[in-house]
Motif scaffolding. Sequence first.
Motif, PDB file in Angstrom:
ATOM      1  N   LEU A 190      45.496  46.804  29.229  1.00 57.12           N
ATOM      2  CA  LEU A 190      45.101  45.608  29.961  1.00 57.12           C
ATOM      3  C   LEU A 190      44.311  45.959  31.210  1.00 57.12           C
ATOM      4  N   LEU A 191      43.402  45.070  31.541  1.00 54.50           N
ATOM      5  CA  LEU A 191      42.728  45.149  32.826  1.00 54.50           C
ATOM      6  C   LEU A 191      43.552  44.384  33.857  1.00 54.50           C
ATOM      7  N   PRO A 192      43.389  44.668  35.133  1.00 54.92           N
ATOM      8  CA  PRO A 192      44.087  43.881  36.152  1.00 54.92           C
ATOM      9  C   PRO A 192      43.738  42.399  36.042  1.00 54.92           C
ATOM     10  N   ASP A 193      44.620  41.558  36.551  1.00 57.51           N
ATOM     11  CA  ASP A 193      44.401  40.119  36.449  1.00 57.51           C
ATOM     12  C   ASP A 193      43.106  39.682  37.124  1.00 57.51           C
ATOM     13  N   LYS A 194      42.746  40.314  38.213  1.00 58.85           N
ATOM     14  CA  LYS A 194      41.492  39.995  38.891  1.00 58.85           C
ATOM     15  C   LYS A 194      40.922  41.275  39.469  1.00 58.85           C
ATOM     16  N   ALA A 195      39.617  41.370  39.454  1.00 62.35           N
ATOM     17  CA  ALA A 195      38.983  42.598  39.935  1.00 62.35           C
ATOM     18  C   ALA A 195      37.477  42.392  40.001  1.00 62.35           C
ATOM     19  N   ILE A 196      36.782  43.433  40.475  1.00 58.37           N
ATOM     20  CA  ILE A 196      35.322  43.494  40.445  1.00 58.37           C
ATOM     21  C   ILE A 196      34.928  44.408  39.292  1.00 58.37           C
ATOM     22  N   TRP A 197      33.966  43.975  38.507  1.00 55.13           N
ATOM     23  CA  TRP A 197      33.556  44.728  37.314  1.00 55.13           C
ATOM     24  C   TRP A 197      32.063  45.022  37.394  1.00 55.13           C
TER      25      TRP A 197
ATOM     26  N   VAL B  99      36.959  48.782  36.378  1.00 57.09           N
ATOM     27  CA  VAL B  99      37.058  47.732  37.386  1.00 57.09           C
ATOM     28  C   VAL B  99      37.462  48.327  38.732  1.00 57.09           C
ATOM     29  N   PHE B 100      37.230  47.533  39.782  1.00 49.60           N
ATOM     30  CA  PHE B 100      37.645  47.886  41.141  1.00 49.60           C
ATOM     31  C   PHE B 100      38.533  46.758  41.660  1.00 49.60           C
ATOM     32  N   GLU B 101      39.667  47.111  42.245  1.00 46.46           N
ATOM     33  CA  GLU B 101      40.608  46.084  42.678  1.00 46.46           C
ATOM     34  C   GLU B 101      40.439  45.693  44.137  1.00 46.46           C
ATOM     35  N   ASN B 102      39.490  46.288  44.837  1.00 49.04           N
ATOM     36  CA  ASN B 102      39.142  45.782  46.161  1.00 49.04           C
ATOM     37  C   ASN B 102      37.668  46.057  46.441  1.00 49.04           C
ATOM     38  N   TYR B 103      37.130  45.282  47.367  1.00 49.95           N
ATOM     39  CA  TYR B 103      35.693  45.340  47.640  1.00 49.95           C
ATOM     40  C   TYR B 103      35.283  46.677  48.236  1.00 49.95           C
ATOM     41  N   GLU B 104      36.156  47.285  49.013  1.00 53.60           N
ATOM     42  CA  GLU B 104      35.821  48.564  49.653  1.00 53.60           C
ATOM     43  C   GLU B 104      35.607  49.652  48.608  1.00 53.60           C
ATOM     44  N   GLN B 105      36.495  49.703  47.591  1.00 55.38           N
ATOM     45  CA  GLN B 105      36.329  50.691  46.521  1.00 55.38           C
ATOM     46  C   GLN B 105      35.000  50.482  45.793  1.00 55.38           C
ATOM     47  N   TYR B 106      34.686  49.218  45.561  1.00 58.61           N
ATOM     48  CA  TYR B 106      33.461  48.896  44.836  1.00 58.61           C
ATOM     49  C   TYR B 106      32.228  49.338  45.621  1.00 58.61           C
ATOM     50  N   THR B 107      32.180  48.995  46.910  1.00 62.50           N
ATOM     51  CA  THR B 107      30.993  49.337  47.691  1.00 62.50           C
ATOM     52  C   THR B 107      30.854  50.845  47.888  1.00 62.50           C
ATOM     53  N   GLU B 108      31.984  51.551  47.900  1.00 58.78           N
ATOM     54  CA  GLU B 108      31.926  53.008  48.031  1.00 58.78           C
ATOM     55  C   GLU B 108      31.121  53.598  46.884  1.00 58.78           C
ATOM     56  N   TRP B 109      31.364  53.111  45.674  1.00 56.02           N
ATOM     57  CA  TRP B 109      30.588  53.586  44.524  1.00 56.02           C
ATOM     58  C   TRP B 109      29.220  52.911  44.456  1.00 56.02           C
TER      59      TRP B 109
ATOM     60  N   VAL C 102      37.309  34.626  44.315  1.00 60.09           N
ATOM     61  CA  VAL C 102      36.221  34.254  45.226  1.00 60.09           C
ATOM     62  C   VAL C 102      36.631  34.540  46.664  1.00 60.09           C
ATOM     63  N   ASP C 103      37.834  34.095  47.025  1.00 62.41           N
ATOM     64  CA  ASP C 103      38.320  34.317  48.391  1.00 62.41           C
ATOM     65  C   ASP C 103      38.533  35.805  48.689  1.00 62.41           C
ATOM     66  N   GLU C 104      38.905  36.568  47.678  1.00 57.45           N
ATOM     67  CA  GLU C 104      39.248  37.968  47.911  1.00 57.45           C
ATOM     68  C   GLU C 104      38.041  38.893  47.900  1.00 57.45           C
ATOM     69  N   TYR C 105      37.065  38.631  47.033  1.00 54.76           N
ATOM     70  CA  TYR C 105      35.989  39.599  46.820  1.00 54.76           C
ATOM     71  C   TYR C 105      34.627  39.184  47.362  1.00 54.76           C
ATOM     72  N   PHE C 106      34.471  37.927  47.744  1.00 52.84           N
ATOM     73  CA  PHE C 106      33.175  37.479  48.249  1.00 52.84           C
ATOM     74  C   PHE C 106      33.111  37.461  49.780  1.00 52.84           C
ATOM     75  N   TYR C 107      34.101  38.077  50.418  1.00 51.77           N
ATOM     76  CA  TYR C 107      34.115  38.178  51.873  1.00 51.77           C
ATOM     77  C   TYR C 107      34.289  39.637  52.269  1.00 51.77           C
ATOM     78  N   GLY C 108      33.656  40.005  53.380  1.00 44.03           N
ATOM     79  CA  GLY C 108      33.810  41.357  53.898  1.00 44.03           C
ATOM     80  C   GLY C 108      35.040  41.476  54.776  1.00 44.03           C
ATOM     81  N   THR C 109      35.269  42.651  55.326  1.00 45.00           N
ATOM     82  CA  THR C 109      36.442  42.890  56.172  1.00 45.00           C
ATOM     83  C   THR C 109      36.376  42.073  57.457  1.00 45.00           C
TER      84      THR C 109
END
Length: 873
Positions: A276-283, A291-301, A365-372
């Motif tokens: 299974l993939l996580p319930d919500k993530a960035i792909w 997948v990435f489970e937080n925006y920081e991990q995603y932007t790092e790559w 949307v609330d979790e991944y479309f906003y920065g720190t």
Amino acid sequence: MPAKFASRTASSTSDVSRRRNRAAPMSMVISDPTAKPVTMGGGGGYTATNSESRRVTPEAPGDRPVYKIVYVVLESQYQSSMTAAVKRINAGSENMAVECVGYLLEELRNDDAFEQFKADMADANVFVGSLIFVQELAEKVVEVVQPLRDDLDACLIFPSMPEVMRLNKVGSFTMKNLGQSKSVVSEFMKKKKQDDGSSFEEGMLKLLRTLPKVLKFLPSDKAADARTFMMSFQYWLGGSPENIESMLLMLGQDYVEKVKVTMKDNDKLKMVEPVLLPDKAIWHPVAPSIVFENYEQYTEWYNKEHCPEAEIDVKTAPTVGLILQKSHINTKDDTHYVSLISELESRGSRVVCIYSGGLDFSGPVDEYFYGTDGKPIVDTVINLTGFALVGGPASQDHKKAAQVLKKLNRPYICAVPLVFQSFEEWQSSELGLHPVQVALQVSLPEIDGAIEPIIYAGREGATGRSVPLADRVQLLADRALKWSNLRIKPNAEKKIAVTIFSFPPDKGNVGTAAYLDVFDSIAAVFKKLKEEGYDIGDAPMKKEDIMESVLNDPEARISSPELNVAYRMSTEEYYEKTPYATDLEENWGPAPGNLNSDGKNLVVYGKQFGNIFIGVQPSFGYEGDPMRLLFAKSASPHHGFAAYYTYLEKIFGADAVLHFGTHGSLEFMPGKQVGMSGQCYPDRLINSLPSAYLYAANNPSEATIAKRRSYAATVSYLTPPAENAGLYKGLKELKELISSYQGLRENEGRGPAIVNSIISTAWSCNLDKDIKDLPALETFDAKTIDRDTRDDFVGKVYRQIMQIESRLLPCGLHTVGIPPTASEACATLVNIGELDRPEDNIEGIPSVIAASIGRDIKDIYRENDSGNLDAVE
């Protein structure tokens, strides 16, 4: 796309394909498969495909028992996984073979498909249903499955309406009490709704994801059956052929009787855990981690590795947020997503692709479309699911969705994948989108605040896999980046085109619109633009001066030689910059033609002030109602109309166009009703231009046409305050005569004389056109009739006078940004207060007054209609 990025994308995609064990390399649509018109029966209605494309029968079962599974799903993405899983079992299992057949939920509306569904269910061993949330279709499923449920070896229903969920049966596990007061499941759902506002389907998903962890430690047979159901759901959520294969093998060996008998002396297969993939993530399709489970991990790559390779400048690139359906990622049916991602990135844009395990996308949307820092990191959002933001096609929470989107405050486009039609059916249909799809995937997202329902993908008939439509994907990318550019570009550099009309079309003066003072409103807009740093050059700030500069004649019509010419477009330039120009020649001959032409060039009327252009939309070329264009099969805009929009986009270089008032004729140009193709003229004309459209608040139906057909973001403006028309001259005298008669009706001397005056005045006021049996003036004498008949005649005249006096008339014209005066607002509120609103349990003022004297206002109105003056008084 840069060559380096193109080759990198191709190789990376290949790597991803291998990493995901895909059966075949990803194929991308590179041309429009609907370019050639297809003639089909039914006018391009609901899909003509049927369940046979989803039927798999074992070719050589041998001595193995064959069990049959029938499934009903909302969309077709599970078709390829189910087909692959069944074929793997039939090729490799020694214990069983599987026959399967699937139905899309909407297919059950078709009588032949429904009968075939009944026939397939008659000899089925297992039934699986998922996302059955359309009431009338849920009833059809229950109608067929309920009588057969006890004879089925297993019946698995994943999140659907409660009456369908109650069909669940896996051994001793059922949900027969779901929705009832004693149901543990119902109590869980109620608690989740109270705790976090979860809808039914979201609560069910949370329940089903939670219970397997507990059930692993319960040894009883009942818990084992419940655990099987939960594991099946986990396999189903996983969606891959491997997960579906494990689910089918588990159900076969544990619950299908004929398989159990064959395997009684054999060891049972040990099933692998669901992947299974996580319930919500960035792909992202080419990421080293799926997948990435937080925006920081995603932007790092993404920012440090991917963007440099893709030649994307992280510092200046716009960012487009994409909302995806997890089931498409699970089932590896993601080609349409990958196509748009590649298109956006090839134009230098960043992407952030999010998904949700359920039908509520507000959390991601609330979790991944906003920065720190708490600020939005996206410039535009595209919902690629085609469904409402919260609740999908099931039970929507538009209030919650609107709150989330208002907080984000970014353009929100809901693009549409063809779910219930093939490409060919959509292309050949005059309607465009199937009405059910319009309701689910256009109307409901619009309530959230979505704009621009652009078709961008469909499904392949044989496999059910999603396929992107190249020209639509390109248009979607163009428009998303134009909207993004509006946020990023400094105001001083933005070019805005203000388009004015002649309203009514081809009838009134140029620069008019319904209930709107156009030039006074433009002056107000100019003032605001200047305050916000837009370059408006030497634009005049008074409406008379603006009118003079554009029209040169306050009474100018669309064909007036007095209109200011902003640009003369040679025919060579026109044909070069307007790809569809030759298509217009069938109706209008070669350019330049006679409309918006000086005989040699095509003429664009208007005036430029700095970076602001006020242009006059050309006439639509046909006399009469522009709505006829909406239903015309062979009509087209004329060359001058096409040249106007070519000028705005490709010569003036507008960043956006503001269509000023109700209404022009762009949205009524020939083409499909909803779901435009590249051959539809509203789509061709507006092309990539972001469009804001000022539309009168009392005309939502035509505003909706503008939203859907010309991709307009509509902005409602108030109609002018209304007040009662009142009476004047003869009508006022007539009311006074009636008032006199009410006091003297029993006086046989004066009463008849007043009635004669009433009838005479009614004729002089032309009320004979409204009162059909008004007595003839030459022969009528009230003295010759009795009092009741006199009352009847006077009552009819009085009723007409009351209707005239109470009619509402607008007080002048509305100016954008200018609120009504206190007296105008009070008059409007009084008129609103007279209306009964039973849906809100609110009575109007007349009803309240009638109730205060012990009467029902409806009875008073009826007596008024019958001429009973005492009742009205």
